[in-house]
Scaffold this motif. Structure first.
Motif, short mmCIF file in Angstrom:
data_model
loop_
_atom_site.label_atom_id
_atom_site.label_comp_id
_atom_site.label_asym_id
_atom_site.label_seq_id
_atom_site.Cartn_x
_atom_site.Cartn_y
_atom_site.Cartn_z
N TYR A 20 98.36 83.92 56.97
CA TYR A 20 99.16 83.75 55.77
C TYR A 20 98.41 82.85 54.81
O TYR A 20 97.94 81.78 55.19
N GLY A 21 98.25 83.28 53.56
CA GLY A 21 97.65 82.43 52.56
C GLY A 21 96.30 82.90 52.08
O GLY A 21 95.60 82.17 51.41
N GLY A 22 95.89 84.10 52.42
CA GLY A 22 94.62 84.63 51.94
C GLY A 22 93.52 84.52 52.97
O GLY A 22 93.72 84.01 54.08
N GLY A 23 92.34 84.99 52.57
CA GLY A 23 91.20 85.07 53.47
C GLY A 23 90.83 83.78 54.18
O GLY A 23 90.68 83.78 55.40
N PRO A 24 90.69 82.65 53.47
CA PRO A 24 90.29 81.43 54.16
C PRO A 24 91.26 81.00 55.26
O PRO A 24 90.84 80.41 56.24
N SER A 25 92.54 81.31 55.12
CA SER A 25 93.48 80.92 56.17
C SER A 25 93.38 81.82 57.38
O SER A 25 93.83 81.46 58.47
N ILE A 26 92.79 83.00 57.22
CA ILE A 26 92.66 83.94 58.33
C ILE A 26 91.41 83.65 59.16
O ILE A 26 91.35 83.98 60.34
N VAL A 27 90.43 83.00 58.56
CA VAL A 27 89.16 82.75 59.25
C VAL A 27 89.36 82.02 60.58
O VAL A 27 88.78 82.41 61.59
N PRO A 28 90.19 80.95 60.65
CA PRO A 28 90.38 80.30 61.96
C PRO A 28 91.00 81.24 63.00
O PRO A 28 90.67 81.14 64.18
N LEU A 29 91.87 82.16 62.56
CA LEU A 29 92.45 83.11 63.49
C LEU A 29 91.40 84.09 64.01
O LEU A 29 91.35 84.40 65.20
N ILE A 30 90.55 84.59 63.11
CA ILE A 30 89.49 85.51 63.52
C ILE A 30 88.52 84.78 64.44
O ILE A 30 88.06 85.34 65.44
N PHE A 46 79.26 82.59 65.15
CA PHE A 46 80.36 82.83 64.22
C PHE A 46 80.16 82.05 62.94
O PHE A 46 80.43 82.56 61.85
N GLY A 47 79.69 80.82 63.05
CA GLY A 47 79.42 80.02 61.85
C GLY A 47 78.37 80.67 60.97
O GLY A 47 78.50 80.68 59.74
N GLU A 48 77.33 81.24 61.58
CA GLU A 48 76.30 81.93 60.81
C GLU A 48 76.85 83.17 60.14
O GLU A 48 76.57 83.44 58.96
N VAL A 49 77.63 83.95 60.88
CA VAL A 49 78.24 85.17 60.33
C VAL A 49 79.18 84.81 59.19
O VAL A 49 79.20 85.48 58.15
N LEU A 50 79.94 83.75 59.36
CA LEU A 50 80.87 83.30 58.32
C LEU A 50 80.11 82.90 57.06
O LEU A 50 80.52 83.24 55.95
N ALA A 51 79.00 82.20 57.22
CA ALA A 51 78.21 81.79 56.06
C ALA A 51 77.67 83.01 55.31
O ALA A 51 77.73 83.07 54.08
N ILE A 52 77.16 83.97 56.04
CA ILE A 52 76.62 85.19 55.40
C ILE A 52 77.75 85.96 54.74
O ILE A 52 77.62 86.44 53.61
N ALA A 53 78.89 86.09 55.43
CA ALA A 53 80.02 86.83 54.86
C ALA A 53 80.54 86.16 53.60
O ALA A 53 80.95 86.84 52.65
N ASN A 54 80.51 84.83 53.56
CA ASN A 54 80.96 84.11 52.36
C ASN A 54 80.03 84.35 51.19
O ASN A 54 80.44 84.31 50.03
N ALA A 55 78.75 84.57 51.47
CA ALA A 55 77.78 84.78 50.40
C ALA A 55 77.87 86.19 49.81
O ALA A 55 77.38 86.44 48.71
N THR A 62 88.29 90.89 55.61
CA THR A 62 87.94 92.29 55.89
C THR A 62 86.47 92.42 56.26
O THR A 62 86.11 93.25 57.10
N LYS A 63 85.62 91.59 55.67
CA LYS A 63 84.19 91.63 56.04
C LYS A 63 84.02 91.21 57.49
O LYS A 63 83.25 91.82 58.23
N LEU A 64 84.73 90.15 57.90
CA LEU A 64 84.63 89.70 59.29
C LEU A 64 85.20 90.73 60.26
O LEU A 64 84.62 90.97 61.32
N ALA A 65 86.32 91.34 59.89
CA ALA A 65 86.92 92.37 60.76
C ALA A 65 85.97 93.55 60.94
O ALA A 65 85.77 94.05 62.05
N ALA A 66 85.38 94.00 59.84
CA ALA A 66 84.44 95.12 59.92
C ALA A 66 83.20 94.73 60.71
O ALA A 66 82.70 95.52 61.52
N TYR A 67 82.69 93.52 60.50
CA TYR A 67 81.49 93.10 61.23
C TYR A 67 81.76 93.04 62.73
O TYR A 67 80.95 93.50 63.54
#
Length: 193
Positions: A20-30, A46-55, A62-67
Motif C-alpha cells: 500500500y502506498g506505491g512502489g517504494p512501499s512494496i519493495v520491502p515486501l518483495i 537484491f540491493g544491487e537489483v534494486l539499485a539497477i531497477a531504480n535507475a 513491476t520491474k522487480l516482479a518481472a525480473y
C-alpha cells in the motif's frame, strides 16, 4: 505449471495486494519474498537489483516482479510474475474505488487510510537501516556515513534526480570494488613473496 510458478505467482500476488502506498512501499515486501521466504537471491544481490531497477524508467515494483520471474523461469516466469503482481491489484482497485467513492465522506475510512502511512514509513525505515548497516559493514564507518551525507546533499540540497544519484553510486561501487580487488591482490602477493 510447476511449483516454482506457483511460488512466484503467490509471492507476487501477495506483494501486489498487500503493498500500500506505491512502489517504494512494496519493495520491502518483495525483498521479504525474494530473500527471506523463498531465498531466490541474497540480500546483497537484491540491493544491487534494486539499485539497477531504480535507475531504469518505470514503476519499481513491476520491474522487480518481472525480473524475479525472469530469473526463476525465463520469459514465461517474467510474465507470470508481472501478471500475478498487477492483475489482483487492478481488480482490487476497481472494487476499492467503488467502495471509497461510496464512503469517501466517512471519518472512519479517512482514519483507516491515515493509519497506514506510519506503517509504510516504518517498513521503509527498517529496510533503509538494514541497507545502511550493510554499507557501513562493507565500506567502513567513515565512508558509509560519508556516502549517506553525500546522498542526502545530492538529493535534498542539490536536487539531483534519484536515478542520477543511483548511477553515480553504481559507478563509484564498480570503481571501489575494482580498487579493493587490486589492493587485496597486491597485499596477497606481498605476503606470499
Amino acid at each position: 505449471m510447476g511449483n516454482a510458478y506457483l511460488q512466484l505467482g503467490a509471492a507476487m500476488c501477495r506483494t501486489g495486494i498487500l503493498g500500500y502506498g506505491g512502489g517504494p512501499s512494496i519493495v520491502p515486501l518483495i525483498r521479504y519474498e525474494a530473500v527471506t521466504r523463498y531465498r531466490w537471491m541474497s540480500d546483497e544481490e537484491f540491493g544491487e537489483v534494486l539499485a539497477i531497477a531504480n535507475a531504469l524508467p518505470g514503476p519499481i515494483a513491476t520491474k522487480l516482479a518481472a525480473y524475479l520471474g525472469y530469473r526463476q523461469k525465463g520469459a514465461l516466469g517474467a510474465l507470470v510474475g508481472l501478471l500475478s503482481h498487477i492483475v489482483p491489484t487492478c481488480v482490487a482497485m476497481v472494487v476499492l474505488y467503488a467502495f471509497i467513492t461510496f464512503f469517501s465522506t466517512s471519518p472512519v475510512i479517512r482514519g483507516m487510510i491515515a493509519a497506514v502511512v506510519p506503517v509504510v514509513a516504518v517498513m521503509l525505515g527498517v529496510m533503509a537501516y538494514e541497507f545502511g548497516e550493510k554499507a557501513v559493514k562493507g565500506l567502513g564507518l567513515p565512508l558509509g556515513i560519508g556516502s549517506f551525507v553525500l546522498t542526502f546533499v545530492l538529493l535534498q540540497l542539490v536536487g539531483l534526480h534519484p536515478a542520477i544519484v543511483i548511477a553515480l553510486f553504481l559507478g563509484y561501487g564498480a570503481f571501489h570494488h575494482k580498487l579493493t580487488q587490486r589492493w587485496n591482490a597486491r597485499r596477497l602477493r606481498k605476503e606470499e613473496g
